[in-house]
Design a protein around this motif. Structure first.
Motif, mmCIF file in Angstrom:
data_model
loop_
_atom_site.group_PDB
_atom_site.id
_atom_site.type_symbol
_atom_site.label_atom_id
_atom_site.label_comp_id
_atom_site.label_asym_id
_atom_site.label_seq_id
_atom_site.Cartn_x
_atom_site.Cartn_y
_atom_site.Cartn_z
ATOM 1 N N PHE A 164 0.834 -1.198 0.000
ATOM 2 C CA PHE A 164 0.000 0.000 0.000
ATOM 3 C C PHE A 164 0.872 1.253 0.000
ATOM 4 O O PHE A 164 0.589 2.224 -0.709
ATOM 5 C CB PHE A 164 -0.909 -0.010 1.230
ATOM 6 C CG PHE A 164 -1.959 1.067 1.216
ATOM 7 C CD1 PHE A 164 -3.193 0.838 0.630
ATOM 8 C CD2 PHE A 164 -1.711 2.310 1.784
ATOM 9 C CE1 PHE A 164 -4.173 1.828 0.612
ATOM 10 C CE2 PHE A 164 -2.675 3.308 1.776
ATOM 11 C CZ PHE A 164 -3.908 3.065 1.191
ATOM 12 N N GLY A 165 1.949 1.224 0.792
ATOM 13 C CA GLY A 165 2.851 2.371 0.844
ATOM 14 C C GLY A 165 3.533 2.626 -0.480
ATOM 15 O O GLY A 165 3.677 3.785 -0.908
ATOM 16 N N TRP A 166 3.952 1.561 -1.160
ATOM 17 C CA TRP A 166 4.576 1.760 -2.467
ATOM 18 C C TRP A 166 3.575 2.347 -3.452
ATOM 19 O O TRP A 166 3.882 3.282 -4.182
ATOM 20 C CB TRP A 166 5.128 0.452 -3.031
ATOM 21 C CG TRP A 166 5.617 0.644 -4.433
ATOM 22 C CD1 TRP A 166 4.924 0.401 -5.587
ATOM 23 C CD2 TRP A 166 6.871 1.192 -4.827
ATOM 24 N NE1 TRP A 166 5.672 0.749 -6.684
ATOM 25 C CE2 TRP A 166 6.880 1.242 -6.242
ATOM 26 C CE3 TRP A 166 7.981 1.646 -4.132
ATOM 27 C CZ2 TRP A 166 7.966 1.732 -6.973
ATOM 28 C CZ3 TRP A 166 9.072 2.119 -4.851
ATOM 29 C CH2 TRP A 166 9.051 2.160 -6.251
ATOM 30 N N GLY A 167 2.378 1.795 -3.486
ATOM 31 C CA GLY A 167 1.376 2.290 -4.428
ATOM 32 C C GLY A 167 1.005 3.735 -4.171
ATOM 33 O O GLY A 167 0.885 4.531 -5.106
ATOM 34 N N GLY A 168 0.823 4.100 -2.884
ATOM 35 C CA GLY A 168 0.368 5.443 -2.559
ATOM 36 C C GLY A 168 1.467 6.472 -2.452
ATOM 37 O O GLY A 168 1.199 7.670 -2.597
ATOM 38 N N LEU A 169 2.702 6.038 -2.188
ATOM 39 C CA LEU A 169 3.786 6.992 -1.956
ATOM 40 C C LEU A 169 4.914 6.836 -2.974
ATOM 41 O O LEU A 169 5.266 7.788 -3.669
ATOM 42 C CB LEU A 169 4.329 6.810 -0.530
ATOM 43 C CG LEU A 169 3.294 6.975 0.592
ATOM 44 C CD1 LEU A 169 3.897 6.611 1.938
ATOM 45 C CD2 LEU A 169 2.729 8.387 0.605
ATOM 46 N N GLY A 170 5.490 5.637 -3.056
ATOM 47 C CA GLY A 170 6.603 5.437 -3.982
ATOM 48 C C GLY A 170 6.214 5.632 -5.436
ATOM 49 O O GLY A 170 6.889 6.350 -6.188
ATOM 50 N N SER A 171 5.102 5.027 -5.853
ATOM 51 C CA SER A 171 4.670 5.150 -7.252
ATOM 52 C C SER A 171 4.280 6.585 -7.599
ATOM 53 O O SER A 171 4.613 7.087 -8.674
ATOM 54 C CB SER A 171 3.480 4.223 -7.521
ATOM 55 O OG SER A 171 3.852 2.885 -7.396
#
Length: 402
Positions: free
Chosen positions: A93-100
């Protein structure tokens, strides 16, 4: 069965024992570093909105957090969250919402600017989002799935274990994007209201478009990664072709969703918007559902193979439970039927029984049967006894009612 017993030469123990905290692996630091970097970028992106429309930002956070919770409850109801430990879903979820988002947001602007210069501003206004969004966003979301596999390779033993991480990555991107659009809409809203933009975006982007946007796109693209990963016996060309085909399908569906196609066919009123959304979204939903169905069947065969080898006792997994073991929807239907016939307490006991059976199979496949699985075996027996007692009491109570 072979997958369940092999030892990963690069891991510290048997299959399934890798955690997602792997400070000795470069992929872990790339993943977490970019998520933290994206967090600062996202906070900066919302800082102006917090100063100008603070009610919208705070209410939007609350609303979209609740929206996320509904998806998580649905995943939990189907036992999909038992595929990985909690930190896997937090990272996805963090990658999708922040990293991406950190990479996709400026890349989209650059892509559309390039379209404007190379073709025309009119073309960029009409088709820029349709070309930029799928190209940058689908690639970046999928990069996070690949990084998570590199962090904890032996956590991914089935297609479903890859798809649920892909869906969580897409959900993270979807929620942060929706929050950004909510804040942007509030800052340019024609009325002096900081609440109406939140409700309007929840209706349009959450309810009307929620089932067939980023989570569905990422599910489709992730299936190609799952197939590439879990079919090493196939030729590398075939595995690459499947991965590329799934990504291309996700790209095309995203392109179709963002494109101005069919907009002239439907009116600009609410009814027309709903019809246009359904026409564009239903193919996405059907494609994602098909991949989920295929992955669930493969996961069911995998669980049956593990259960037959490690947990053959029918006292632990009864015949009817065995038939439903690999089908999340059938397990949910069984829980609902028990709840309907025998009450909420019996339904809760049935839920706990099913999840304890899954935990027993996973732990037995990882460590073998023995003292390490005894607690799950005893828990299953206690839960079954409590469930039988609860069902018997409710049956007697119903029989006593004239």
């Amino acid at each position: 069965m072979k997958n369940a017993l092999n030892i990963d030469a690069d891991a510290s123990g048997p299959i399934g024992t890798d955690s997602f905290f792997q400070p000795r692996r470069a992929a872990f630091w790339v993943l977490t570093g970019l998520i933290v970097n994206g967090l600062f970028y996202t906070l900066q992106m919302f800082s102006m909105g917090l100063r100008v429309v603070p009610v919208t930002v705070l209410l939007g956070l609350l609303v979209w957090a609740g929206y996320t919770a509904l998806f998580m409850l649905a995943f939990r109801a189907l036992d999909l969250l038992d595929q990985h430990p909690w930190e896997a879903f937090l990272l996805a979820f963090g990658w999708g919402g922040l990293g991406s988002v950190f990479f996709a947001a400026p890349a989209n602007l650059a892509f559309q600017s390039l379209c404007s210069k190379l073709i025309s501003p009119e073309f960029a206004a009409a088709w820029g989002a349709a070309l930029a969004g799928p190209t940058t966003e689908e690639f970046m979301k999928l990069a996070g799935v690949v990084l998570m596999i590199l962090v904890a390779r032996n956590q991914f033993q089935t297609h479903l274990s890859v798809l649920i991480v892909g869906a969580m990555t897409g959900l993270g991107f979807q929620v942060i994007e929706n929050l950004a659009y909510t804040v942007k809409a509030s800052m340019h809203f024609p009325l002096e209201s900081q609440v109406e933009p939140v409700l309007l975006n929840l209706l349009t982007r959450g309810l009307l478009a929620g089932l067939w946007t980023h989570a569905a796109f990422s599910t489709i693209a992730s299936y190609g990664i799952a197939w590439f990963l879990l079919h090493p016996q196939r030729r590398i060309a075939s595995r690459l072709a499947m991965a590329i085909a799934c990504f291309t399908l996700a790209w095309f569906l995203h392109f179709f969703w963002n494109s101005p196609l069919l907009e002239d066919v439907f009116s600009e009123e609410l009814t027309g918007l709903v019809l246009l959304t359904c026409v564009k979204g239903i193919p996405v939903l059907l494609a994602a559902a098909l991949f989920w169905h295929v992955a669930a069947r493969e996961n069911g065969a995998y669980l049956h193979a593990l259960g037959a080898y490690f947990v053959p006792e029918r006292a632990l997994i009864a015949d009817d439970e065995w038939l439903r073991l690999g089908a999340p929807l059938l397990r949910w239907q069984a829980r609902r039927e028990v709840r309907r016939r025998f009450g909420a307490q019996a339904g809760l006991l049935k839920t706990r029984l099913q999840r304890e059976q899954l935990r027993l199979i996973h732990k037995a496949a990882t460590y073998g049967r023995g003292p390490q699985t005894r607690q799950h075996e005893l828990a299953i027996l206690r839960l079954r006894e409590a469930l039988d007692l609860s069902m018997s009491r409710n049956s007697q109570r119903d029989a006593a009612v004239p």
